[in-house]
Design a protein around this motif. Structure first.
Motif, PDB file in Angstrom:
ATOM      1  N   PHE A   1     -22.033  98.641 -34.750  1.00 48.11           N
ATOM      2  CA  PHE A   1     -22.581  98.609 -36.112  1.00 48.11           C
ATOM      3  C   PHE A   1     -23.905  99.366 -36.189  1.00 48.11           C
ATOM      4  O   PHE A   1     -24.318  99.780 -37.264  1.00 48.11           O
ATOM      5  CB  PHE A   1     -22.758  97.158 -36.577  1.00 48.11           C
ATOM      6  N   LEU A   2     -24.581  99.530 -35.059  1.00 45.25           N
ATOM      7  CA  LEU A   2     -25.808 100.334 -35.052  1.00 45.25           C
ATOM      8  C   LEU A   2     -25.442 101.819 -35.128  1.00 45.25           C
ATOM      9  O   LEU A   2     -26.040 102.588 -35.872  1.00 45.25           O
ATOM     10  CB  LEU A   2     -26.633 100.064 -33.784  1.00 45.25           C
ATOM     11  N   ARG A   3     -24.441 102.185 -34.363  1.00 47.60           N
ATOM     12  CA  ARG A   3     -24.023 103.590 -34.322  1.00 47.60           C
ATOM     13  C   ARG A   3     -23.438 104.034 -35.675  1.00 47.60           C
ATOM     14  O   ARG A   3     -23.579 105.188 -36.057  1.00 47.60           O
ATOM     15  CB  ARG A   3     -23.002 103.763 -33.187  1.00 47.60           C
ATOM     16  N   PHE A   4     -22.798 103.118 -36.377  1.00 48.16           N
ATOM     17  CA  PHE A   4     -22.309 103.448 -37.717  1.00 48.16           C
ATOM     18  C   PHE A   4     -23.467 103.847 -38.634  1.00 48.16           C
ATOM     19  O   PHE A   4     -23.346 104.713 -39.487  1.00 48.16           O
ATOM     20  CB  PHE A   4     -21.601 102.242 -38.351  1.00 48.16           C
ATOM     21  N   ALA A   5     -24.592 103.181 -38.453  1.00 47.80           N
ATOM     22  CA  ALA A   5     -25.720 103.403 -39.360  1.00 47.80           C
ATOM     23  C   ALA A   5     -26.499 104.654 -39.013  1.00 47.80           C
ATOM     24  O   ALA A   5     -27.211 105.202 -39.846  1.00 47.80           O
ATOM     25  CB  ALA A   5     -26.641 102.192 -39.348  1.00 47.80           C
ATOM     26  N   SER A   6     -26.363 105.117 -37.779  1.00 48.60           N
ATOM     27  CA  SER A   6     -27.161 106.262 -37.357  1.00 48.60           C
ATOM     28  C   SER A   6     -26.480 106.927 -36.173  1.00 48.60           C
ATOM     29  O   SER A   6     -26.232 106.278 -35.165  1.00 48.60           O
ATOM     30  CB  SER A   6     -28.564 105.763 -36.967  1.00 48.60           C
ATOM     31  N   GLN A   7     -26.171 108.229 -36.302  1.00 49.73           N
ATOM     32  CA  GLN A   7     -25.379 108.876 -35.253  1.00 49.73           C
ATOM     33  C   GLN A   7     -25.979 110.181 -34.758  1.00 49.73           C
ATOM     34  O   GLN A   7     -25.331 111.231 -34.837  1.00 49.73           O
ATOM     35  CB  GLN A   7     -23.962 109.164 -35.759  1.00 49.73           C
ATOM     36  N   PRO A   8     -27.203 110.155 -34.243  1.00 54.78           N
ATOM     37  CA  PRO A   8     -27.706 111.405 -33.669  1.00 54.78           C
ATOM     38  C   PRO A   8     -26.884 111.778 -32.441  1.00 54.78           C
ATOM     39  O   PRO A   8     -26.270 110.909 -31.811  1.00 54.78           O
ATOM     40  CB  PRO A   8     -29.144 111.055 -33.279  1.00 54.78           C
ATOM     41  N   ALA A   9     -26.849 113.072 -32.117  1.00 51.05           N
ATOM     42  CA  ALA A   9     -26.057 113.521 -30.973  1.00 51.05           C
ATOM     43  C   ALA A   9     -26.749 113.189 -29.658  1.00 51.05           C
ATOM     44  O   ALA A   9     -26.100 112.893 -28.661  1.00 51.05           O
ATOM     45  CB  ALA A   9     -25.812 115.024 -31.075  1.00 51.05           C
ATOM     46  N   ASP A  10     -28.075 113.225 -29.669  1.00 53.29           N
ATOM     47  CA  ASP A  10     -28.801 113.164 -28.404  1.00 53.29           C
ATOM     48  C   ASP A  10     -29.234 111.765 -27.993  1.00 53.29           C
ATOM     49  O   ASP A  10     -29.826 111.579 -26.944  1.00 53.29           O
ATOM     50  CB  ASP A  10     -30.032 114.076 -28.494  1.00 53.29           C
TER      51      ASP A  10
END
Ligand code: ANZ
Ligand code: ZN
Length: 850
Positions: free
Chosen positions: A514-523
């Motif tokens: 659910f954290l990655r859904f909210a923010s998905q930088p590549a690095d």
């Protein structure tokens, strides 16, 4: 107008939403944010009806929130690692990755056909190397923060499948797949230190007011804080060293004078010592180990004991207490040894009765005294008896007195213990996130004895990806057997070393998705500022089967990531809702003593009987239970969508049952929903922009409905919202044409659009509504129309009713008086007499005294 045709409209509007990118959440939007999330599915093959119910609820809320002016994040992805993919690989010879990807493609298409307002731009699967690479990075961060450990743990080992099994996979002491007798083995395993957060996780539950009480209680019990005492009894007997003591844990120090024996776990060191050179004791311990491993199984198993011949000395009474090995004492709780008080603990009572040990009463409830015999353990409140200096005290006072006495004398102290254990995350499986460590030393074949030990994989070498070329034809972990994958150079010294071949428990993957859904930088795994915009999740919706593990692990990860300074959040889910199940009766025939189940589609159902369509013979109608493949009482979402359209299915999911209750599937029910879709369509077709005239009653009802449906959706009382829409539809159908009626019809399109979005879009476009209804605003409520605001008041003079007046509700007293005196009938009755007094009862009456 023609019938509403979902087979045309559904796909058309789904495409329109896609093209307009309607549901892509913009974190830079100036609007207030709302994050609505349903538990993401395991890609098992097909969407089942439980998913449909779960996601429909979230969808209505997400669409509604968007209409209320929120920037909504409503994402979807795939909890894609786990055993079923490997099972499929073993059974069908397919690659777990390919199998999973195919399932995802199918299930995604299914979700799209239901018209969910999902932000597909953020979709990911936990088996994407990008996702699990970030997970590896977080695991390393937690390791650096001291929250990951590696230690020896006793595991269930299946010697045929050559794998560790979870407790749930051990059935009657045998491996669930292989049927082989499970062995207990000590293996080095990776652990996450959830116990460091036991107190916080317990305290935090108090603040989760928007969580169901039952879920909070289950978590509380799972964490299992127990306030008690650790105490030591001196030992004597064969093989006991002088001055030796045994450590015991109790939550009832007040009952210490009732202790009549001591019991230790089969794997307690004292039991091991007693077994040394004693075949009878060895046999007994082996028998205990064969039993079930779960706490529940141990609780219910028959009590078994073995007298070690060792004797403990009671620290206060001084008497001898025999030390038994007992199957109901667990090694990994408290100290693995207890003072047994048969008078007040039922397990001890059963044990003492079986082995003829004394039972002493030391607590007397109201109406009992020191001599009242015990037919079973007395576990309630009362006064202490038969206990020397404790006699007459309450249970609580006696606890304090014993702890104080022991602390003074040095044989014990107050202590808190927890049921919660550190989370073992090692799985000896292929289809999971590789644990990013390298072993340098021991296992190395270069002749050198030792090396650098356990070395983290440097972050710039992440992700540690799974090899593609693996075989599932032999039992065990394919990563272990792979010819080259595990052989690497040590990142520290460069010598030959081996990768860790354990993968992470899939619950780790779902602990931060659910954290990655909210923010998905590549690095990096996520961007802290971006997270702050969306979290906590305003509403999380899922099955109650995840009440403990998933939700506790996700709460733990959130706190752990905060503790190591990566995020600013304590609790991820501000509000939690656990929906009921979709149920259906079962159909079966008995064949050789076993039921053979039939699917609803194979059955023709009559009033009292059900027949197999194929042979016309009767089948037995079973109870209404959760839809499951094994009982075949499932309906296929695709089939019903093809028959009735997405909106009818969505509407059915929301109607009738409160969302927390089970929803019984019925053919009649879905047919009714299909009819209602057409009914609304006919009403929508009667919208007439040029109709004139007012209808104040309908207008009032319309605004009351706008307000009530909003409230219901916010409270997730979807069935109530549905009922209100039925009601307003009925009223609008009956009303005569007017401008108000057209406005009501238009309002109904908006109000029903979160639930039946395709129908609403189609109607909206026909009346020339602006843009997509999915992006329209929720209708404004005119507050003054909400109240039934007129009342009839009585006007009395000389004790008689002279006139009645209809006035606005809540009219001030002086205005009521003025209106009353202005009445012609009243003036006639007064006939010029001087008014001495006017008594006004607001909204009721005016009494004039002359
Ligand atoms: C004496 C006593 C008297 C107990 C009495 C209970 C009632 P909770 O509350 O769940 O934490 N116990 C302690 N360690 C144990 C172990 N490893 N395996 C099995 N049982 C164990 O339970 C604590 C109580 O469970 C302890 O208090 C102990 O029995 C038992 F009237 O001690 B009691
Ligand atoms: Zn090295």
């Amino acid at each position: 107008t023609a019938r509403f045709d979902p087979s045309q409209a559904d796909a058309k509007w789904q495409r329109a939403w896609d093209e307009a990118q309607c549901f892509a959440a913009d974190s830079n939007s100036p609007k207030p944010k709302s994050y609505v999330l349903e538990m993401f599915p395991y890609p098992s093959g097909r969407i089942h009806i439980g998913h449909v119910r779960n996601y429909t609820m979230g969808d209505v809320l997400a669409r509604y929130k968007a209409m209320r002016g929120f920037e909504v994040l409503h994402p979807m992805g795939w909890d894609a690692f786990g055993m079923p993919a490997e099972n499929a690989a073993m059974e069908k010879g397919v690659h777990p990755g390919g199998w999973t990807r195919d399932n995802i493609a199918n299930m995604k298409a299914q979700l799209k056909r239901i018209g969910f307002a999902l932000d597909w731009t953020r979709e990911f699967a936990t088996c994407d190397p990008e996702y699990y690479g970030h997970e590896q990075a977080l695991f390393l961060d937690l390791y650096a923060g001291g929250l990951v450990t590696r230690k020896q743990a006793t595991v269930n080992w299946d010697p045929v499948d050559m794998t560790v099994l979870a407790n749930e996979q051990v059935i009657d002491g045998k491996g669930w797949r292989s049927g082989a007798e499970v062995e207990k083995r000590k293996l080095n395993q990776w652990f996450l230190k959830i116990t460091d957060f036991a107190d916080e996780l317990l305290e935090g539950l108090g603040k989760l007011e928007s969580w169901p009480d039952k879920v909070r209680l289950m978590q509380e019990n799972w964490i299992g804080k127990s306030q008690g005492m650790e105490l030591r009894f001196a030992l004597k007997g064969d093989g006991v060293v002088g001055g030796e003591q045994i450590d015991l844990y109790t939550t009832r120090p007040d009952t210490i004078f009732g202790a009549t024996f001591v019991a230790v776990a089969p794997d307690h060191p004292l039991a091991q010592r007693a077994a040394d050179g004693n075949p009878a004791a060895q046999d007994f311990i082996a028998t205990c180990k064969r039993g079930g491993t779960t706490a529940a199984e141990i609780e219910t198993a028959e009590k078994l004991g073995f007298d070690t011949g060792i004797v403990a000395i009671h620290p206060l009474a001084g008497g001898d207490l025999p030390v038994y090995i007992a199957n109901f004492v667990l090694m990994d709780y408290g100290t693995g040894a207890i003072m047994a008080v048969p008078g007040h603990d039922q397990r001890d009572f059963d044990f003492a009765t079986k082995y003829g040990l004394p039972i002493v009463r030391v607590v007397a409830e109201d109406g009992a005294d020191a001599a009242t015999p015990l037919a079973e353990a007395q576990t309630g409140e009362g006064r202490i008896v038969n206990s020397d200096f404790l006699d007459g005290k309450s249970v609580d006072d006696a606890k304090a007195a014993v702890i104080a006495r022991a602390e003074d004398a040095g044989w014990g102290e107050g202590k808190t213990v927890w049921r919660l254990r550190d989370w073992g995350v090692s799985r000896q499986r292929y289809w999971g996130t590789p644990i990013p460590f390298i072993h340098c030393g021991n296992a190395v074949s270069d002749g050198e004895g030792s090396g650098c030990g356990v070395v983290p994989v440097p972050k710039d070498q992440l992700p540690v990806t799974l090899p593609e070329d693996v075989e599932f034809d032999t039992p065990g972990n394919p990563l272990e057997r792979h010819p080259s994958w595990k052989h690497v150079a040590c990142p520290k010294c460069g010598r030959d070393a081996v990768r860790e071949t354990d993968t992470l428990d899939t619950f780790v993957d779902s602990s931060w998705y659910f954290l990655r859904f909210a923010s998905q930088p590549a690095d990096k795994p996520f961007d802290r500022e971006e997270l702050a915009k969306w979290l906590p999740i305003e509403q999380y919706i899922g099955g109650v089967e995840h009440a403990i593990l998933h939700l506790l692990y996700a709460r733990f990860w959130t706190r752990a990531l905060k503790a190591i300074g990566l995020i600013d959040l304590e609790e991820p889910f501000a509000s939690l809702f656990t929906q009921g199940m979709v149920t259906h009766e079962t159909y079966s025939r008995n064949q050789d003593g076993r039921p053979v189940y039939y699917a609803p589609t194979e059955i023709s159902r009559e009033a009292r009987a059900a027949r197999l369509t194929a042979d016309g013979g009767e089948v037995e109608i079973g109870r209404v239970v959760k839809m499951s493949k094994s009982k075949k009482n499932v309906v296929d979402p695709d089939a019903i969508i093809a028959d009735y359209g997405a909106d009818a299915v969505r509407w059915f999911m929301l109607s009738d049952s409160p969302p927390e209750r089970d929803l019984p599937w019925s053919e009649a029910g879905i047919e009714g929903c299909g009819r209602f879709v057409q009914r609304l369509w006919r009403l929508f077709g009667q919208y007439n922009a040029s109709a004139a005239g007012e209808d104040i009653t309908l207008e009032r009802k319309t605004h009351q409905t706008i307000a009530a449906v909003a409230e219901d959706i916010e409270a997730l009382s979807f069935n109530k919202a549905v009922a209100r829409l039925y009601e307003l539809t009925g009223l609008a159908e009956k009303a005569a044409p007017s401008a108000t009626r057209s406005e009501t019809i238009r309002t109904l399109m908006l109000l029903s659009s979160p639930m039946m979005p395709h129908l609403a879009e189609e109607a909206w476009s026909r009346i020339g509504g602006e843009g997509l209804i999915a992006q329209a605003a929720w209708p404004e409520v005119i507050e003054s129309l909400l109240v039934e605001d007129e009342v009839t008041i009585a006007i009395q003079h000389k004790g008689k009713l002279r006139d009645t007046l209809t006035v606005t509700k809540g009219l001030p007293k002086d205005e009521m008086e003025t209106l009353a005196l202005a009445s012609e009938k009243v003036q006639r009755s007064l006939d010029g007499a001087a008014v001495r007094k006017v008594i006004v009862v607001p909204d009721r009456l005016v009494n004039i005294v002359t």
